[in-house]
Design an enzyme around this catalytic site. Structure first.
Site, PDB file in Angstrom:
ATOM      1  NE  ARG A  71      51.109  26.904  18.389  1.00 18.39           N
ATOM      2  CZ  ARG A  71      50.740  27.592  17.389  1.00 18.39           C
ATOM      3  NH1 ARG A  71      50.475  29.039  17.147  1.00 18.39           N
ATOM      4  NH2 ARG A  71      51.085  26.893  16.152  1.00 18.39           N
ATOM      5  CE  LYS A  92      41.976  23.198  -2.943  1.00 22.62           C
ATOM      6  NZ  LYS A  92      41.885  24.729  -3.318  1.00 22.62           N
ATOM      7  N   GLY A 106      47.257  21.407  12.303  1.00 23.24           N
ATOM      8  CA  GLY A 106      46.085  21.739  12.815  1.00 23.24           C
ATOM      9  C   GLY A 106      44.723  21.014  12.754  1.00 23.24           C
ATOM     10  N   GLY A 134      52.613  25.062  10.132  1.00 23.48           N
ATOM     11  CA  GLY A 134      53.628  25.271   8.956  1.00 23.48           C
ATOM     12  C   GLY A 134      54.983  24.837   9.290  1.00 23.48           C
TER      13      GLY A 134
END
Length: 396
Positions: A36, A197, A354, A377
């Site tokens: 980053r 999931k 990620g 996110g």
């Protein structure tokens, strides 16, 4: 693009507040991944080279509005200096007299990092008073933190309404890549979605079936779709309570003429540990005492064979339990094939998340796709079709 970029900014002599994402991984007090910070450096260099007084602000971790010494940005300021190859100043607050005094000492081209914005409760509350205190420090705001753009915080959204605002080079690159992937893609376009999931990626799947031509579902998430159709998955991880939702997604995909691709074979084991005894079985022949831990070689071969028919690919999530060998094989094989197709110029590939970035690095191809997002996110919420407050504020 629907926002101003650095190309149009006359930065000479101006105080430029840059919202960066210095929320980097730290272990035992040491930064373990500079990605980053490295991706931020072109914007800092560009502004400094134009003679701006560059003021960098960012959050780090979750201090919850309190000063937590081990969550200081001082190490990140030092790391930024190393990446830039120059001295970078640091001040122990992000607003008020300390910050204002440090900025008064800056010369054109200098770089200053402010202390963690989340040391103030007003940051996460998007408090107008805190946003105004940040805006007071600068003449111009540049947001270069796409990875924090899904948060309506004072330093990502509030301050953008108080100063002339621009997208930094990283923000611009992220948005252009994402627009090319799903906003206005060259078709046919496919998406690979993996992970554990269905429940965590329900909105993502619901948005993608209306936007892509092919949807490849992998990871333990695929087990839920298989079980929902009456296929035995043994002791594999799956969400029984999501069966009806999985069938609904399949129905929506059919109505949208989106081809959903599920594994046709699987790598199974009776124990989840590194290098256990494994069996490759057809997807409808998983032993009752076994777990599906990776997509099988026939499924991977079919996906690789399909790549020449695609023009655009979006990837979020590994195909199997890639962190535990040998259940990385499918993800690695497909990643290398995607990289090869990308490098040949036949495919535009955009990946993010990620686990996805880790998997691509593991496969040795993280720098061989068209674009790999460092956002987590924010990347996921953009794929879900949500409006990102930090981006919307720039458009204003």
């Amino acid at each position: 693009m629907p926002f101003r970029t650095l190309d149009t900014l006359d930065a000479e002599g101006k105080r430029v507040l840059v919202r960066a994402d210095l929320n980097v991984p730290v272990r035992d007090g040491k930064i373990t991944d500079l990605t980053r910070i490295e991706r931020l450096s072109p914007t800092i260099r560009a502004l400094s080279g134009k003679g701006a007084k560059v003021i960098v602000c960012s959050h780090f971790d979750r201090p919850k509005g309190k000063r937590v010494p081990e969550m200081s940005l001082a190490p990140m300021a030092a790391a930024l200096g190393q990446v830039l190859g120059r001295h970078v100043r640091f001040v122990e607050d992000c607003i008020g007299i300390p910050a204002e005094g440090a900025i008064d000492l800056l010369q054109p081209g200098d770089v200053l990092v402010l202390e963690n914005t989340r040391f103030h409760a007003g940051e996460e509350k998007n408090d107008p008073t805190f946003a105004a205190a940040l805006a007071k420090l600068a003449d111009v705001f540049v947001n270069d933190a796409f990875s924090a753009a899904h948060r309506a915080h004072a330093s990502t959204e509030g301050v953008a309404h108080l100063l002339p605002s621009y997208a930094g080079l990283l923000m611009q690159a992220e948005l252009e890549a994402l627009d090319a992937a799903l906003g206005n893609p060259v078709r046919p376009v496919a998406a690979i979605v993996g992970g554990a999931k269905v429940s965590t990626k329900l909105e993502l799947l619901g948005n993608l079936v209306g936007k892509v031509d092919v949807l490849v579902i992998g990871g333990a998430m695929a087990n839920t779709f298989l079980a929902a159709q009456g296929i035995g998955v043994g002791k594999s991880l799956q969400e029984a309570e999501m069966h009806a939702t999985a069938l609904d997604i399949l129905a929506k995909a059919k109505a949208a003429k989106c081809d959903v691709v599920l594994p046709t074979d699987a790598v199974t084991a009776t124990e989840f540990k590194p290098n256990p005894p494994t069996r490759i079985v057809p997807i409808d022949a998983v032993p009752a005492d076994a777990m599906i831990l990776d997509v099988g070689p026939a499924s991977v071969a079919a996906l690789v064979a399909r790549l020449p028919s695609l023009k655009t690919l979006v990837w979020n999530g590994p195909l199997g339990a890639f962190e535990t060998p040998p259940f990385d094989a499918a993800t690695v094989a497909l990643a290398r094939a995607v990289a090869k197709a990308t490098q040949s110029g036949a495919l535009r590939s955009v990946a993010g998340g990620g686990d996805t970035v880790s998997a691509l690095r593991h496969a040795g191809v993280a720098d061989q796709l068209s674009y790999v997002s460092s956002a987590g996110g924010a990347f996921l919420e953009w794929l879900e079709g949500k409006t990102l407050p930090g981006v919307a504020a720039l458009e204003d």
